[in-house]
Design a protein around this motif. Structure first.
Motif, PDB file in Angstrom:
ATOM      1  N   TYR A  90      49.892  19.544  20.927  1.00 41.70           N
ATOM      2  CA  TYR A  90      48.805  19.230  19.998  1.00 41.70           C
ATOM      3  C   TYR A  90      48.484  20.428  19.104  1.00 41.70           C
ATOM      4  CZ  TYR A  90      48.180  15.516  23.457  1.00 41.70           C
ATOM      5  OH  TYR A  90      48.380  14.460  24.313  1.00 41.70           O
ATOM      6  N   PHE A  91      48.613  21.621  19.650  1.00 43.43           N
ATOM      7  CA  PHE A  91      48.371  22.833  18.869  1.00 43.43           C
ATOM      8  C   PHE A  91      49.361  22.931  17.710  1.00 43.43           C
ATOM      9  CE2 PHE A  91      48.819  27.282  17.837  1.00 43.43           C
ATOM     10  CZ  PHE A  91      47.541  27.801  17.941  1.00 43.43           C
ATOM     11  N   LEU A  92      50.625  22.704  17.977  1.00 41.03           N
ATOM     12  CA  LEU A  92      51.641  22.773  16.923  1.00 41.03           C
ATOM     13  C   LEU A  92      51.454  21.639  15.912  1.00 41.03           C
ATOM     14  CD1 LEU A  92      54.795  23.703  19.041  1.00 41.03           C
ATOM     15  CD2 LEU A  92      53.336  25.211  17.687  1.00 41.03           C
ATOM     16  N   PHE A 231      37.637  16.070  13.932  1.00 46.54           N
ATOM     17  CA  PHE A 231      37.875  15.152  15.057  1.00 46.54           C
ATOM     18  C   PHE A 231      37.806  13.685  14.633  1.00 46.54           C
ATOM     19  CE2 PHE A 231      35.886  12.465  18.370  1.00 46.54           C
ATOM     20  CZ  PHE A 231      36.946  12.438  19.282  1.00 46.54           C
ATOM     21  N   LEU A 232      36.856  13.345  13.783  1.00 47.61           N
ATOM     22  CA  LEU A 232      36.621  11.943  13.458  1.00 47.61           C
ATOM     23  C   LEU A 232      37.793  11.317  12.716  1.00 47.61           C
ATOM     24  CD1 LEU A 232      34.576   9.669  13.658  1.00 47.61           C
ATOM     25  CD2 LEU A 232      33.603  10.435  11.487  1.00 47.61           C
ATOM     26  N   VAL A 236      40.439   8.219  14.032  1.00 47.14           N
ATOM     27  CA  VAL A 236      40.526   6.918  13.382  1.00 47.14           C
ATOM     28  C   VAL A 236      41.917   6.648  12.823  1.00 47.14           C
ATOM     29  CG1 VAL A 236      39.625   5.532  11.462  1.00 47.14           C
ATOM     30  CG2 VAL A 236      38.067   6.907  12.845  1.00 47.14           C
ATOM     31  N   LEU A 237      42.551   7.666  12.262  1.00 46.53           N
ATOM     32  CA  LEU A 237      43.806   7.469  11.531  1.00 46.53           C
ATOM     33  C   LEU A 237      45.057   7.814  12.323  1.00 46.53           C
ATOM     34  CD1 LEU A 237      42.721   8.992   8.089  1.00 46.53           C
ATOM     35  CD2 LEU A 237      42.648   6.605   8.819  1.00 46.53           C
ATOM     36  N   MET A 238      44.916   8.426  13.513  1.00 49.68           N
ATOM     37  CA  MET A 238      46.089   8.820  14.306  1.00 49.68           C
ATOM     38  C   MET A 238      46.070   8.141  15.671  1.00 49.68           C
ATOM     39  SD  MET A 238      48.013  10.789  12.504  1.00 49.68           S
ATOM     40  CE  MET A 238      49.073  11.434  13.781  1.00 49.68           C
ATOM     41  N   ALA A 248      42.119  18.377  18.419  1.00 49.02           N
ATOM     42  CA  ALA A 248      40.804  17.857  18.786  1.00 49.02           C
ATOM     43  C   ALA A 248      40.928  16.598  19.637  1.00 49.02           C
ATOM     44  CB  ALA A 248      39.986  17.575  17.524  1.00 49.02           C
ATOM     45  N   GLN A 249      41.886  15.733  19.315  1.00 50.67           N
ATOM     46  CA  GLN A 249      42.102  14.544  20.127  1.00 50.67           C
ATOM     47  C   GLN A 249      42.591  14.907  21.524  1.00 50.67           C
ATOM     48  OE1 GLN A 249      44.609  12.790  16.762  1.00 50.67           O
ATOM     49  NE2 GLN A 249      43.792  10.928  17.690  1.00 50.67           N
ATOM     50  N   GLY A 250      43.494  15.876  21.597  1.00 50.36           N
ATOM     51  CA  GLY A 250      43.991  16.304  22.893  1.00 50.36           C
ATOM     52  C   GLY A 250      42.911  16.928  23.758  1.00 50.36           C
ATOM     53  N   LEU A 251      42.021  17.710  23.138  1.00 53.39           N
ATOM     54  CA  LEU A 251      40.925  18.314  23.889  1.00 53.39           C
ATOM     55  C   LEU A 251      39.942  17.252  24.376  1.00 53.39           C
ATOM     56  CD1 LEU A 251      40.167  21.510  21.787  1.00 53.39           C
ATOM     57  CD2 LEU A 251      41.244  21.392  24.039  1.00 53.39           C
ATOM     58  N   PHE A 252      39.714  16.233  23.564  1.00 57.81           N
ATOM     59  CA  PHE A 252      38.818  15.154  23.990  1.00 57.81           C
ATOM     60  C   PHE A 252      39.398  14.406  25.188  1.00 57.81           C
ATOM     61  CE2 PHE A 252      37.565  10.647  23.680  1.00 57.81           C
ATOM     62  CZ  PHE A 252      36.197  10.789  23.868  1.00 57.81           C
ATOM     63  N   ALA A 253      40.690  14.102  25.120  1.00 56.29           N
ATOM     64  CA  ALA A 253      41.332  13.425  26.253  1.00 56.29           C
ATOM     65  C   ALA A 253      41.343  14.321  27.487  1.00 56.29           C
ATOM     66  CB  ALA A 253      42.758  13.022  25.872  1.00 56.29           C
TER      67      ALA A 253
END
Length: 299
Positions: A90-92, A231-232, A236-238, A248-253
């Motif tokens: 996710y970082f890359l 994050f938002l 929504v788009l990915m 941000a999505q990876g950190l949320f999961a």
């Protein structure tokens, strides 16, 4: 018989205000302002420090003594977050998308701001205010139509679509800031370059952009921080393929899964990995940011 003239004492000269020692006033307002800044600094630094220290602890140490120092530096948490939680992937992904979006934003924003600041044409103010009006449009109101626009364009779930959306939402601030900055640049340099045979294209890239470097660096850093912490829009788009997720999505999961699993050490390690680029960018370019923000006022 002549007598020698006796030297007369020089008349005292009045001292100017600049020769007087500078008196510092330590009033109540000064003390309150310094106290507020100190409190603000502590509220900013202490949570980050606690997060970094917790990333080196074991889960038992975090639960038993959350405010204590780690017994030893456990780098295994960082390795498990980087590989096991896919934070490295996710970082890359975020690095690729943010690099593309910031580059596109700066190129288009600088070109538009230069035209608004240096050229006179019919409808210039109207178009400029349309750009600036985007600053007052919240992203929440555009999520539903933006979802359908990106999907109908065949860019849903792609990095290209996310880069274009990032650039579109960053253009209003970029144009607004750089337009004011380009107006502070000396007109004589541009006129001399035009007299020497420099065209409009070369004038922009070879003369004006190097002169606007402090402002460009400042806006680029602000855009980088905004895109990196977004994050938002990715949420929504990915959707769908997890291999293309942003950080941000990876950190949320990770926060959801590790909250139930009780692996807080890996969660703090993942958060620390996400914060490190932001801190590095700020430390490396803090002087350039200050110079870019104050250049327009000093000229």
């Amino acid at each position: 018989m002549t007598t020698l003239d006796q030297p007369t004492a020089a008349a005292p000269t009045p001292t100017s205000g600049r020769d007087r020692p500078v008196r510092r006033e330590f009033g109540v307002a000064n003390a309150l302002s310094h106290g507020f800044l100190l409190l603000w600094g502590l509220l900013t630094v202490l949570p980050l420090l606690w997060m970094f220290l917790s990333s080196f602890k074991t889960n038992g140490e975090i639960l038993a003594d959350p405010w204590g120092l780690p017994a030893s530096l456990s780098w295994d948490n960082w390795a498990r977050a980087w590989t096991g939680a896919h934070i490295g992937r996710y970082f890359l992904n975020s690095l690729v998308v943010v690099t593309g979006s910031v580059s596109l934003t700066m190129l288009m924003g600088a070109a538009a701001a230069y035209v608004f600041a240096r050229y006179e044409f019919r409808g210039r103010q109207i178009v400029y205010y349309l750009f600036v009006g985007g600053l007052m449009f919240p992203v929440f109101l555009a999520l539903v139509p933006l979802f359908f626009v990106v999907r109908n364009a065949g860019l849903f779930g792609t990095w290209t679509g996310l880069i274009l959306v990032y650039a579109a939402y960053s253009l209003p601030f970029t144009v607004f800031f750089l337009t004011a900055f380009f107006r502070t640049l000396p007109t004589s340099v541009a006129e001399a370059a035009m007299v020497d045979g420099c065209g409009h294209f070369r004038l922009f890239f070879r003369v004006m952009l190097p002169m606007a470097r402090p402002g460009l660096i400042s806006v680029a850093i602000f855009n980088f921080l905004s895109h990196w912490n977004q994050f938002l829009l990715p949420q929504v788009l990915m959707q769908g393929d997890e291999s293309k997720w942003m950080l941000a999505q990876g950190l949320f999961a990770l926060s959801v899964s590790q909250g139930y699993a009780g692996d807080y050490a890996r969660l703090f390690a993942g958060l620390s990995i996400a914060v490190l680029p932001v801190l590095a960018i700020y430390v490396a370019f803090q002087r350039q940011v200050q110079a870019g923000l104050t250049a327009g006022q000093l000229k």
